[in-house]
Design a protein around this motif. Structure first.
Motif, short mmCIF file in Angstrom:
data_model
loop_
_atom_site.label_atom_id
_atom_site.label_comp_id
_atom_site.label_asym_id
_atom_site.label_seq_id
_atom_site.Cartn_x
_atom_site.Cartn_y
_atom_site.Cartn_z
N VAL A 142 1.28 -15.10 6.52
CA VAL A 142 0.39 -14.31 5.68
C VAL A 142 -0.82 -15.13 5.27
CG1 VAL A 142 0.19 -13.05 3.50
CG2 VAL A 142 2.26 -12.81 4.88
N ALA A 143 -0.61 -16.40 4.96
CA ALA A 143 -1.71 -17.27 4.52
C ALA A 143 -2.79 -17.45 5.58
CB ALA A 143 -1.15 -18.63 4.11
N GLU A 144 -2.44 -17.22 6.83
CA GLU A 144 -3.41 -17.33 7.92
C GLU A 144 -4.32 -16.11 8.01
OE1 GLU A 144 -0.99 -18.11 11.35
OE2 GLU A 144 -0.43 -20.11 10.63
N HIS A 145 -4.03 -15.09 7.23
CA HIS A 145 -4.81 -13.84 7.28
C HIS A 145 -5.53 -13.66 5.95
CE1 HIS A 145 -3.19 -12.43 11.11
NE2 HIS A 145 -2.08 -13.09 10.73
N LYS A 146 -6.66 -14.37 5.82
CA LYS A 146 -7.37 -14.33 4.55
C LYS A 146 -8.87 -14.04 4.71
CE LYS A 146 -7.33 -19.32 4.58
NZ LYS A 146 -6.59 -20.46 4.13
N ASP A 147 -9.24 -13.55 5.89
CA ASP A 147 -10.63 -13.14 6.08
C ASP A 147 -10.67 -11.92 7.00
OD1 ASP A 147 -10.74 -14.06 8.88
OD2 ASP A 147 -10.78 -16.07 8.01
N GLU A 148 -11.80 -11.25 7.02
CA GLU A 148 -11.89 -10.00 7.77
C GLU A 148 -11.78 -10.18 9.28
OE1 GLU A 148 -14.61 -6.96 6.07
OE2 GLU A 148 -15.05 -8.54 4.61
N GLN A 149 -12.12 -11.35 9.80
CA GLN A 149 -12.00 -11.60 11.24
C GLN A 149 -10.53 -11.65 11.66
OE1 GLN A 149 -14.01 -13.42 9.20
NE2 GLN A 149 -16.00 -12.74 9.94
N ASN A 150 -9.69 -12.25 10.83
CA ASN A 150 -8.26 -12.38 11.14
C ASN A 150 -7.41 -11.32 10.46
OD1 ASN A 150 -8.45 -14.81 12.71
ND2 ASN A 150 -8.90 -15.86 10.81
N GLY A 151 -8.03 -10.49 9.64
CA GLY A 151 -7.30 -9.51 8.86
C GLY A 151 -6.97 -10.10 7.50
N ILE A 152 -6.93 -9.25 6.49
CA ILE A 152 -6.61 -9.68 5.14
C ILE A 152 -5.24 -9.12 4.79
CG2 ILE A 152 -7.25 -9.56 2.72
CD1 ILE A 152 -10.17 -9.48 3.62
N TYR A 153 -4.28 -10.02 4.63
CA TYR A 153 -2.91 -9.64 4.31
C TYR A 153 -2.59 -10.11 2.89
CZ TYR A 153 -2.01 -9.18 9.41
OH TYR A 153 -2.04 -8.84 10.72
N ILE A 154 -1.75 -9.33 2.22
CA ILE A 154 -1.20 -9.75 0.93
C ILE A 154 0.29 -9.44 0.92
CG2 ILE A 154 -3.34 -9.46 -0.39
CD1 ILE A 154 -2.08 -6.81 -1.50
N ILE A 155 0.97 -10.08 -0.01
CA ILE A 155 2.40 -9.83 -0.22
C ILE A 155 2.55 -9.14 -1.57
CG2 ILE A 155 4.66 -10.92 -0.59
CD1 ILE A 155 3.45 -13.37 1.01
N VAL A 156 3.33 -8.06 -1.59
CA VAL A 156 3.73 -7.42 -2.84
C VAL A 156 5.23 -7.22 -2.74
CG1 VAL A 156 3.56 -5.41 -4.34
CG2 VAL A 156 1.51 -6.26 -3.18
N ASP A 157 5.95 -7.83 -3.67
CA ASP A 157 7.42 -7.88 -3.63
C ASP A 157 7.82 -8.51 -2.30
OD1 ASP A 157 7.63 -6.81 -6.20
OD2 ASP A 157 7.64 -4.75 -5.45
N SER A 158 8.53 -7.83 -1.44
CA SER A 158 8.91 -8.41 -0.16
C SER A 158 8.16 -7.77 1.00
CB SER A 158 10.42 -8.27 0.06
OG SER A 158 10.76 -6.90 0.11
N GLY A 159 7.15 -6.95 0.69
CA GLY A 159 6.37 -6.29 1.73
C GLY A 159 5.09 -7.04 2.04
N VAL A 160 4.67 -6.95 3.31
CA VAL A 160 3.40 -7.54 3.74
C VAL A 160 2.46 -6.38 4.08
CG1 VAL A 160 2.27 -8.99 5.47
CG2 VAL A 160 4.54 -9.60 4.62
N TYR A 161 1.26 -6.44 3.51
CA TYR A 161 0.30 -5.34 3.63
C TYR A 161 -1.01 -5.84 4.22
CZ TYR A 161 3.64 -3.09 0.58
OH TYR A 161 4.80 -2.58 0.06
N ASP A 162 -1.54 -5.09 5.20
CA ASP A 162 -2.85 -5.39 5.77
C ASP A 162 -3.86 -4.53 5.01
OD1 ASP A 162 -5.20 -5.62 7.20
OD2 ASP A 162 -4.25 -5.38 9.16
N ILE A 163 -4.66 -5.17 4.18
CA ILE A 163 -5.60 -4.44 3.33
C ILE A 163 -7.04 -4.54 3.84
CG2 ILE A 163 -4.14 -4.59 1.28
CD1 ILE A 163 -6.00 -6.93 0.36
N THR A 164 -7.21 -5.02 5.05
CA THR A 164 -8.55 -5.22 5.62
C THR A 164 -9.40 -3.96 5.54
OG1 THR A 164 -7.52 -6.76 7.19
CG2 THR A 164 -9.80 -6.09 7.63
N ASN A 165 -8.86 -2.84 5.95
CA ASN A 165 -9.62 -1.59 5.97
C ASN A 165 -9.59 -0.84 4.65
OD1 ASN A 165 -10.37 -1.93 8.69
ND2 ASN A 165 -8.38 -1.17 9.33
N PHE A 166 -8.94 -1.41 3.65
CA PHE A 166 -8.84 -0.79 2.33
C PHE A 166 -9.83 -1.40 1.33
CE2 PHE A 166 -6.67 -0.40 -1.87
CZ PHE A 166 -6.70 0.99 -1.97
N LEU A 167 -10.48 -2.48 1.71
CA LEU A 167 -11.35 -3.22 0.79
C LEU A 167 -12.37 -2.33 0.10
CD1 LEU A 167 -12.08 -6.46 2.86
CD2 LEU A 167 -10.47 -6.20 0.97
#
Length: 84
Positions: free
Chosen positions: A10-35
């Protein structure tokens, strides 16, 4: 079968080129297109990019928000890693 991620993945996905991922509880979410849709603005989401956002998420959101957007944004689950 749901994809699994480590916190390092998840830490490798912290910019729009690689996608922006976050963790909430035990789920991983791609929020790139939600910004741009986020009512609080993209800035706060970018600040949490690649991190565990569980605590701030629940501080400002109720379960209804996760129910509304979670299925669209969830890409997998966080795996437990052994701590040596």
């Amino acid at each position: 079968m749901s994809k699994t991620f480590t916190a390092k993945d998840v830490a490798e996905h912290k910019d729009e080129q690689n996608g922006i991922y976050i963790i909430v509880d035990s789920g991983v979410y791609d929020i790139t297109n939600f910004l741009e849709e986020h009512p609080g603005g993209a800035k706060i989401l970018k600040r949490m990019a690649g991190k565990n956002a569980t605590k701030p998420f629940w501080k400002y959101h109720g379960k209804s928000v996760l129910d509304k957007y979670g299925d669209k944004l969830k890409i997998g689950d966080l795996t437990e890693t052994a701590k040596l």
